[in-house]
Design an enzyme around this catalytic site. Structure first.
Site, PDB file in Angstrom:
ATOM      1  N   LYS A 209      42.835 -18.376  11.411  1.00  0.00           N
ATOM      2  CA  LYS A 209      43.441 -18.239  12.736  1.00  0.00           C
ATOM      3  C   LYS A 209      42.504 -18.896  13.742  1.00  0.00           C
ATOM      4  O   LYS A 209      41.343 -18.505  13.875  1.00  0.00           O
ATOM      5  CB  LYS A 209      43.620 -16.752  13.057  1.00  0.00           C
ATOM      6  N   ARG A 231      38.121 -15.646  22.951  1.00  0.00           N
ATOM      7  CA  ARG A 231      38.070 -15.122  21.591  1.00  0.00           C
ATOM      8  C   ARG A 231      37.280 -16.033  20.637  1.00  0.00           C
ATOM      9  O   ARG A 231      37.415 -15.937  19.429  1.00  0.00           O
ATOM     10  CB  ARG A 231      39.489 -14.955  21.036  1.00  0.00           C
ATOM     11  N   LYS A 262      47.407 -20.406  11.257  1.00  0.00           N
ATOM     12  CA  LYS A 262      47.947 -20.123  12.588  1.00  0.00           C
ATOM     13  C   LYS A 262      47.084 -20.758  13.656  1.00  0.00           C
ATOM     14  O   LYS A 262      45.868 -20.598  13.582  1.00  0.00           O
ATOM     15  CB  LYS A 262      47.977 -18.601  12.778  1.00  0.00           C
TER      16      LYS A 262
HETATM   17  C1  PBG Z   1      46.476 -10.903  17.964  1.00  0.00           C
HETATM   18  C2  PBG Z   1      47.574 -11.906  17.888  1.00  0.00           C
HETATM   19  C3  PBG Z   1      47.819 -12.950  18.769  1.00  0.00           C
HETATM   20  C4  PBG Z   1      48.939 -13.614  18.293  1.00  0.00           C
HETATM   21  C5  PBG Z   1      49.355 -12.952  17.152  1.00  0.00           C
HETATM   22  N1  PBG Z   1      48.472 -11.910  16.901  1.00  0.00           N
HETATM   23  C6  PBG Z   1      47.194 -13.295  20.047  1.00  0.00           C
HETATM   24  C7  PBG Z   1      45.819 -13.737  20.139  1.00  0.00           C
HETATM   25  O1  PBG Z   1      45.091 -13.880  19.152  1.00  0.00           O
HETATM   26  O2  PBG Z   1      45.402 -13.917  21.283  1.00  0.00           O
HETATM   27  C8  PBG Z   1      49.549 -14.825  18.929  1.00  0.00           C
HETATM   28  C9  PBG Z   1      50.910 -15.154  18.469  1.00  0.00           C
HETATM   29  C10 PBG Z   1      51.635 -16.126  19.320  1.00  0.00           C
HETATM   30  O3  PBG Z   1      51.057 -16.820  20.185  1.00  0.00           O
HETATM   31  O4  PBG Z   1      52.850 -16.221  19.131  1.00  0.00           O
HETATM   32  N2  PBG Z   1      46.983  -9.616  17.967  1.00  0.00           N
END
Ligand code: PBG
Length: 336
Positions: A209, A231, A262
């Site tokens: 991610k 983050r 992702k």
């Molecule tokens: C974290 C999470 C995020 C997304 C999915 N799980 C946000 C982030 O990491 O800031 C983003 C998904 C999207 O943008 O559709 N709980």
């Protein structure tokens, strides 16, 4: 040798054997030789559930996507999805209150747990995946527990993530999907689920991610933007693909059942590399920013939305993803 007339000139050509256009001449022929498919069974719809009653709230940055309260409003959305042919959802929660440890995420009566029970009560065949993270539940908006110096504490966070996964599994979640990007989160959750009677609940790991600008609209939708900093100390650097493979390998070793890349579109190369190197099922998340870009351009009349969505979803399958998590799920399934 064959002679071809071009503007009254005779041209000698040898290349008559390979003419790829032969197979593109009609829609039926193109369909006959098409290589990739996006079946409804491959697609997962993310759903935002909001604590409260009678709510279907618009999300300005994501036209067509809403937050539903875990009642008749959620039931209606689930029915629309299953009628369209989508059978799998990924749940995100917006709690009534946030605190330092995100307690509503693991509260047995938390909004996601309510939603799981509601959906299972309505239709037990719906496959429910739950995001395991803290950013929607903490008052500071980070994905874990802070130490005294404003940093996310990996070890402390693991304990909370395991409680969240257990609460979701107890409520009836079919799959848990840790997205906090803490080291060892898959191993910790696996151990916790195994000892608390949930050996058969699989883990879909957000194995690579990336720290991404494309999460912008989600953070409005889930009210989860960090109140300070970013983050980048836990999510991955977008410049790195070897690191993505290393992260993936660690999650495989820790017992992940499904892998994930992702976001999707800026990382099709990572999808392809993970596909080649690992044999576990692979998901990709077509995230909020990827959705909103298409919607915004289409609303301006700058692109043909249906064609763009077809192209985008097939690109992910072509790269090697088995499962596509996308906010386009319902509209795509509806017109098939
Ligand atoms: C974290 C999470 C995020 C997304 C999915 N799980 C946000 C982030 O990491 O800031 C983003 C998904 C999207 O943008 O559709 N709980």
């Amino acid at each position: 040798m064959k002679s071809i007339q071009v503007e009254k000139r005779e041209i000698e050509t040898k290349s008559t054997a390979q003419q790829p256009r032969r197979l593109r001449s009609t829609a039926k022929l193109r369909s006959l030789v098409s290589e990739t498919f996006v079946d409804n069974g491959h697609i997962v719809m993310p759903i935002f559930v909001q604590e409260g009653r009678g709510l279907k709230q618009k999300i300005d940055s994501m036209p067509g996507i809403f937050r539903y309260s875990p009642d008749i409003e959620l039931d209606k959305e689930i029915e629309e999805l299953t009628n369209a042919g989508i059978n799998t959802v990924l749940l995100f929660g917006l709690p009534r209150k946030k605190d330092a440890v995100g307690s509503d995420a693991y509260n047995p009566d938390g909004v996601v747990q309510q939603a799981i029970m509601r959906i299972k009560n309505l239709n037990e065949d719906v496959v429910i995946i739950c995001d395991v993270c803290m950013c929607e539940y903490t008052e500071h908006g980070h994905c874990g527990i802070l130490n005294g110096r404003g940093e996310v504490d990996n070890q402390k966070t693991l304990g909370y993530l395991t409680r969240i996964a257990e609460a979701q599994a107890s409520a009836g979640a079919d799959i848990v999907a840790p997205s906090a990007m803490m080291d060892d989160q898959v191993a910790s959750i696996r151990a916790a689920l195994d000892t608390s009677g949930f050996k058969s609940v699989p883990i879909m790991s957000y194995s690579s991610k990336f720290a991404s600008a494309f999460y912008g609209p989600f953070r409005e939708a889930a009210d989860s933007a960090p109140k300070f900093g970013d983050r980048k100390s836990y999510q991955m650097d977008s410049r790195n693909i070897r690191e993505a493979l290393r992260e993936t390998e660690l999650d495989v070793d820790q017992g992940a059942d499904i892998l994930m890349v992702k976001p999707a579109l800026p990382y099709l190369d990572v999808i392809s590399a993970v596909r080649q190197k690992f044999n576990l099922p692979l998901a990709t998340y077509n995230v909020s920013g990827e959705y909103s870009m298409v919607k915004a351009a289409a609303m301006n009349g700058w692109i043909d939305e249906e064609r763009a969505v077809d192209e985008i979803l097939h690109s992910m399958r072509r790269a090697g993803a088995d499962i596509i998590i996308t906010y386009f799920a319902k509209q795509y399934a509806r017109r098939k």
